[in-house]
Design an enzyme around this catalytic site. Structure first.
Site, PDB file in Angstrom:
ATOM      1  CE  LYS A 214       7.751   6.907   1.809  1.00 46.91           C
ATOM      2  NZ  LYS A 214       8.054   8.212   1.041  1.00 46.91           N
TER       3      LYS A 214
ATOM      4  CG  ASP B 152      19.355   5.028  11.017  1.00 39.96           C
ATOM      5  OD1 ASP B 152      20.031   4.486  11.956  1.00 39.96           O
ATOM      6  OD2 ASP B 152      19.881   5.216   9.886  1.00 39.96           O
TER       7      ASP B 152
ATOM      8  CB  ALA C  39       0.833   8.660 -11.529  1.00 35.82           C
TER       9      ALA C  39
ATOM     10  N   GLY D 231      -5.013   4.609  -8.072  1.00 34.55           N
ATOM     11  CA  GLY D 231      -6.156   4.691  -6.997  1.00 34.55           C
ATOM     12  C   GLY D 231      -6.981   5.672  -7.408  1.00 34.55           C
TER      13      GLY D 231
END
Ligand code: BMP
Length: 253
Positions: free
Chosen positions: A85, A88, A210, A213
């Site tokens: 992800k 920066d 979990a 969905g």
């Protein structure tokens, strides 16, 4: 040079699977973390089309062991995504991306909130040099996702309003991203994003099992790939569960 979209598409066709294993296992010791991770990959490889690693595995294992896992996945003809992800300034983004590509990763995830110039431009340039992919977060799967990705934003040029996630989906097309992440937890929004991208971008959906969905619903709403972690690796029989999820991921209707 390898094209990531083709790599995962070919893998998905060969394995008849849209399941990406999120190998986020946690154990009490480093040696058991490595052996458990390798074992789960070996038990599930026939039912998955790619592997995704996150920092909860990469940080404790370190680069040398991580490269071994990436190699094992490649031996099974599975592409490997680093879910870092990236978020920066371009200078830092490029260094992060290059470290992961040098370890053998075939794609990275990145956050469109940082924008293009002096931000994600460096990630896309680095990916092109390595023949790797970039997958952008468009609507994350957790409830708080709406605080950012679900905001209503105003276009500074024409004054039109739209949800942030649709703006990001359109940017992902303009930037020629290799795919977008949309939570399977929000099927109506998934359908809306699917309509907006008109099949031009693959949609990667975390959040099944979990997080609540459901694969079948998300398939109907336009999901291309499913990122699944705990439901597989916390089960008594990861191979069997991965195989059941694989079958659901490619079932018609
Ligand atoms: P699980 O199936 O155990 O919920 O794992 C989902 C995986 O996908 C985790 O690695 C998580 O970090 C990642 N993920 C997510 O759950 N939602 C997102 O919006 C984006 C993610 O990368």
């Amino acid at each position: 040079m390898r094209d990531f979209k083709r790599y995962i598409n070919d893998s998905s066709s060969a394995k008849k699977s849209r399941i990406i294993l999120a190998l986020d296992v946690q154990t009490s010791s480093l040696s058991s973390l490595m052996s458990r991770s390798m074992r789960i990959l070996e038990e599930t490889e026939k039912s998955i089309c790619a592997l995704k690693l996150n920092r909860q595995l990469v940080l404790p294992l370190g680069p040398r062991r991580v490269a071994k896992i990436v190699k094992l996945a490649h031996n099974f003809d599975l592409p490997v995504i680093m879910d870092c992800k990236i978020n920066d300034i371009g200078f830092t983004n490029r260094a992060i991306a290059e470290h992961y590509f040098s370890l053998g990763f075939d794609a990275v995830t990145a956050n469109p909130f940082v924008g293009w110039v002096g931000g994600l431009d460096a990630v896309f340039q680095s990916a092109e040099e390595y023949g790797a992919g970039v997958i952008l977060l468009v609507l994350m799967s957790h409830p708080g996702s709406f605080e950012g990705y679900g905001q209503t934003v105003i276009d500074s040029v024409n004054g039109e309003t739209s949800p942030q996630y649709l703006v990001f989906a359109k940017k992902a097309m303009t930037w020629n991203a290799d795919g977008i992440v949309v939570g399977a937890t929000f099927v109506e929004r998934l359908e809306e994003i699917h309509r907006a991208v008109q099949g031009k971008l693959s949609i990667y959906c975390p959040g099944v099992g979990a997080q609540g969905g459901k694969i079948a619903e998300a398939v109907r709403s336009g999901a291309d790939y499913f990122i699944v972690g705990r439901t597989i690796y916390n089960s008594d029989n990861p191979g069997k569960v991965a195989e059941q999820l694989r079958a659901t991921s490619v079932a018609r209707g």
